[in-house]
Scaffold this motif. Structure first.
Motif, mmCIF file in Angstrom:
data_model
loop_
_atom_site.group_PDB
_atom_site.id
_atom_site.type_symbol
_atom_site.label_atom_id
_atom_site.label_comp_id
_atom_site.label_asym_id
_atom_site.label_seq_id
_atom_site.Cartn_x
_atom_site.Cartn_y
_atom_site.Cartn_z
ATOM 1 N N UNK A 106 -27.358 -7.480 2.429
ATOM 2 C CA UNK A 106 -28.651 -8.156 2.446
ATOM 3 C C UNK A 106 -29.808 -7.174 2.306
ATOM 4 N N UNK A 107 -29.673 -5.986 2.867
ATOM 5 C CA UNK A 107 -30.754 -4.997 2.795
ATOM 6 C C UNK A 107 -30.998 -4.513 1.367
ATOM 7 N N UNK A 108 -30.033 -4.762 0.469
ATOM 8 C CA UNK A 108 -30.211 -4.344 -0.923
ATOM 9 C C UNK A 108 -30.752 -5.450 -1.823
ATOM 10 N N UNK A 109 -30.962 -6.635 -1.268
ATOM 11 C CA UNK A 109 -31.500 -7.732 -2.067
ATOM 12 C C UNK A 109 -32.923 -7.425 -2.543
ATOM 13 N N UNK A 110 -33.190 -7.741 -3.793
ATOM 14 C CA UNK A 110 -34.547 -7.783 -4.316
ATOM 15 C C UNK A 110 -34.670 -9.157 -4.981
ATOM 16 N N UNK A 111 -35.398 -10.056 -4.319
ATOM 17 C CA UNK A 111 -35.322 -11.488 -4.604
ATOM 18 C C UNK A 111 -36.415 -11.952 -5.566
ATOM 19 N N UNK A 112 -36.031 -12.875 -6.430
ATOM 20 C CA UNK A 112 -36.949 -13.502 -7.390
ATOM 21 C C UNK A 112 -36.839 -15.005 -7.201
ATOM 22 N N UNK A 113 -37.904 -15.626 -6.682
ATOM 23 C CA UNK A 113 -37.876 -17.069 -6.435
ATOM 24 C C UNK A 113 -38.275 -17.829 -7.694
ATOM 25 N N UNK A 114 -37.531 -18.892 -8.000
ATOM 26 C CA UNK A 114 -37.855 -19.684 -9.188
ATOM 27 C C UNK A 114 -37.614 -21.162 -8.937
ATOM 28 N N UNK A 115 -38.304 -21.972 -9.732
ATOM 29 C CA UNK A 115 -38.122 -23.423 -9.729
ATOM 30 C C UNK A 115 -37.466 -23.788 -11.049
ATOM 31 N N UNK A 116 -36.325 -24.455 -10.997
ATOM 32 C CA UNK A 116 -35.536 -24.698 -12.202
ATOM 33 C C UNK A 116 -36.337 -25.436 -13.265
ATOM 34 N N UNK A 117 -37.089 -26.453 -12.867
ATOM 35 C CA UNK A 117 -37.787 -27.285 -13.833
ATOM 36 C C UNK A 117 -38.936 -26.614 -14.539
ATOM 37 N N UNK A 118 -39.524 -25.582 -13.941
ATOM 38 C CA UNK A 118 -40.701 -24.941 -14.544
ATOM 39 C C UNK A 118 -40.457 -23.492 -14.955
ATOM 40 N N UNK A 119 -39.295 -22.955 -14.652
ATOM 41 C CA UNK A 119 -39.011 -21.569 -15.005
ATOM 42 C C UNK A 119 -38.868 -21.388 -16.516
ATOM 43 N N UNK A 120 -38.342 -22.387 -17.192
ATOM 44 C CA UNK A 120 -38.165 -22.333 -18.650
ATOM 45 C C UNK A 120 -38.738 -23.601 -19.274
ATOM 46 N N UNK A 121 -38.995 -23.599 -20.584
ATOM 47 C CA UNK A 121 -39.463 -24.827 -21.240
ATOM 48 C C UNK A 121 -38.484 -25.989 -21.091
ATOM 49 N N UNK A 514 -37.575 4.976 0.854
ATOM 50 C CA UNK A 514 -38.272 3.766 0.436
ATOM 51 C C UNK A 514 -37.378 2.533 0.579
ATOM 52 N N UNK A 515 -36.178 2.575 -0.011
ATOM 53 C CA UNK A 515 -35.366 1.352 -0.009
ATOM 54 C C UNK A 515 -34.571 1.159 1.275
ATOM 55 N N UNK A 516 -34.471 2.193 2.104
ATOM 56 C CA UNK A 516 -33.841 2.017 3.407
ATOM 57 C C UNK A 516 -34.757 1.165 4.287
ATOM 58 N N UNK A 517 -34.183 0.172 4.958
ATOM 59 C CA UNK A 517 -35.002 -0.742 5.756
ATOM 60 C C UNK A 517 -34.911 -0.393 7.247
ATOM 61 N N UNK A 518 -35.043 0.899 7.528
ATOM 62 C CA UNK A 518 -34.978 1.395 8.901
ATOM 63 C C UNK A 518 -36.362 1.293 9.536
#
Length: 605
Positions: A106-121, A514-518
């Motif tokens: 989980x500490x390595x996640x870099x998350x991108x939130x999207x909505x299926x209906x509006x993410x693409x045409x 930087x990426x360590x979440x300590x």
């Protein structure tokens, strides 16, 4: 773990139907509006039948006693909408090719939130697959999808879902979701699914006809609370647990984002969230895979993310809205509504250091002492952001940061998110400065309900200023206006912003400090007079110093670490630092550009 108490489950040439209707005397299945099949009383309100008369692809409804035929609340597919027939699907027939996939820590996640209906045409799961290489180039390794449970019509954020087991038909349905998850895993991308267990939408909500899914003991902003601790709650709890397991087991989802867990009212001996974590651990032992539960919680109560053996509910992580609020007021957001509780710079520094801003402090907006301390929680238990669907879409006009703030401030904000000792989340389109809004939209078929939604949206903004009229949630134009404009990426300025994000994410992955979440290796200093915040993060091998100048003037700093050789690795105000690090041996003073972030490395602590 494989037995289903709810809905239709296909096993070769036979199908088992399970219905929970504890107050009914008779339960029948109506197949294709023709043949009726009796279900057997299986005890504790459950009814079951195993038959070869209904197969994958068959349509059916349920008749309780002598009532009208209703869709199955645990339907796996509603291709004709929330009022139509339920359709049997065989979720086991999909051939997965993700055997080698391993869910990242989980500490390595870099998350991108999207909505299926509006993410693409096209607004489908299939179309998402065509954008995965874009996300990989950006540096994303986890996508978070807003809810996909069947909702009324074809346009909705997803929080009006009424069939928790059925994947939205207009997005492509269940098999298309399986295809998309499989494709993500092939690309090395985890999939987080947003699910809603605190309420159901108002239209097409048939569960109350089946049994006491709701209780009068508590109320939520959406009406009666889901019944997880009152009489007959065992069936409801089983419904939730089985739904959770389905997403992980049958769709290979890697993590669930649990909507508004503070609105789940449970005063029983074992909280439903603790039961979910317990069931998930059992599934993990069987499958050999890791899964995560991430809550949205508005209580600043560390109990939600504390292990069950230490008195908590055991969620793996939670969103922190307070980081967002503190960051927004620091860059100039008016202190209206709940923003009134937040002080620029000082509260941002506190969130960098303590996660919760209100952790036992008096909250003027709430008019009470609020929250508790998260001192023992790990950095990988918190998700932070400068934009998400709520914070953009719940503005009057749905404006993104790209239209609210200068480009300098936008860069400063994403640096703050990525510099934090927490899991970062980006909202779709921000990586290239999308200008189109993300507005609230629905497509209810009940006009009276639609008008109530319109009035509710107007009332929602009474504490937040502002001239102008809330966009009509029912208008298809509101939905179309909210779709990403992918053509913007071909324009030089937007492509430059994309390169900026890409470079920043690359650097975050490069430096361990930087990426360590300590959270124990974090220090924050604030100078309110100059508008500068210094975030220091370190390991035994290196130190990183993140300077944030929120003022509109050049600020000069003479800090103790300057006596050692340092390297400037990034500066939002100077494109020259995109490709080459710059050594500054024995620099005596730092000049910080207005509204900028700059990052320095020092070898050794």
């Amino acid at each position: 773990m494989s037995r289903s108490y709810f809905g239709a489950t296909v096993d070769k040439d036979r199908t088992t139907i399970g219905i929970w209707a504890p107050k009914s005397k008779q339960v029948r299945i109506l197949i294709e509006d023709k043949e009726k099949i009796e279900l057997n009383d299986a005890g504790f309100g459950f009814w079951r039948v195993e038959t070869d008369k209904i197969k994958a692809g068959s349509f059916y409804k349920v008749i309780l006693d002598d009532g009208q035929a209703l869709p199955d609340p645990a339907s796996r597919f509603q291709p004709h909408g929330v009022h139509g027939h339920s359709q049997v699907v065989d979720l086991k027939k999909f051939v997965w090719s993700d055997e080698q996939w391993r869910n990242p820590a989980l500490e390595n996640y870099l998350i991108y939130e999207l909505h299926v209906g509006t993410f693409t045409p096209q607004g489908t799961f299939d179309a998402i697959r065509d954008k995965l290489d874009h996300l990989l180039e950006l540096g994303i390794n986890a996508i978070e999808i807003m809810p996909v449970a069947q909702f009324p019509g074809e346009r909705n954020w997803g929080y009006d879902g009424v069939f928790p087991f059925a994947v939205q038909a207009s997005y492509g349905g269940p098999y298309a979701l399986q295809e998309m998850v499989n494709a993500c895993h092939k690309k090395g991308i985890a999939v987080i699914l947003d699910v809603v267990y605190n309420h159901l939408g108002p239209e097409g909500n048939y569960v109350a006809s089946y049994g006491p899914f709701f209780t009068d003991k508590y109320h939520t902003p959406w009406g009666k609370a889901i019944n997880v601790d009152d009489a007959y709650c065992d069936g409801v709890r089983q419904f939730i647990l089985e739904n959770m397991l389905m997403w992980f087991r049958d769709f290979h989802i890697d993590a669930l984002r649990l909507d508004a867990v503070h609105a789940i009212k449970d005063y029983g001996a074992k909280h439903i969230l603790a039961a979910m974590r317990e069931q998930l651990e059992e599934l993990s032992l069987i499958s050999g895979k890791s899964y995560y539960l991430i809550g949205e919680c508005d209580l600043n109560d560390v109990r939600y993310i504390t292990a069950a053996d230490k008195g908590g509910y055991g969620l793996h992580g939670q969103w922190i809205d307070e980081f967002h609020h503190a960051l927004r007021v620091t860059v100039g957001e008016p202190r209206n509504g709940y923003y009134a509780d937040f002080e620029p710079l000082v509260h941002l520094a506190k969130s960098f250091r303590d996660a919760y801003v209100y952790d036992g402090k008096y909250s003027p907006h709430r008019k009470k002492t609020f929250g508790n301390k998260a001192s023992n929680a790990q950095g990988n238990q918190f998700v932070v952001f400068s934009q998400n669907h709520d914070q953009v879409g719940n503005r009057l006009l749905g404006e993104r940061s790209s239209t609210l703030y200068s480009e300098d401030l936008q860069k400063l904000m994403v640096c703050a998110v990525l510099a934090s000792p927490y899991i970062p989340l980006l909202f779709m389109g921000e990586e290239y400065g999308e200008k189109r809004p993300f507005q609230y939209f629905v497509s209810h078929t009940d006009e009276e309900l639609a008008e109530a939604v319109r009035k509710g949206r107007r009332a929602e903004f009474k504490d937040f200023q502002r001239e102008g009229e809330a966009p009509d949630p029912m208008s298809i134009a509101t939905f179309e206006r909210s779709k990403l404009d992918w053509s913007a990426l071909s324009k030089p300025r937007h492509h430059e912003i994309f390169n900026f994000y890409k470079r920043l994410i690359h650097l975050r992955k490069k430096y361990r400090a930087w990426h360590s979440l300590d959270r124990t290796h974090v220090n924050v200093e604030v100078c309110k007079e100059s508008g500068v915040l210094l975030l220091h993060r370190w390991t035994n091998e290196e130190s990183l110093f993140f300077y944030f100048n929120f003022s509109d003037k050049i600020q000069e700093r003479k800090d103790r670490f300057l006596q050692y050789p340092i390297t400037k690795i990034f500066d939002t105000s100077d494109p020259g630092f995109f490709n080459n690090d710059l050594a500054l041996p024995g620099a005596s003073i730092l000049r910080l550009a207005p509204k900028s972030a700059s990052i320095y490395q020092q070898i050794g602590k």
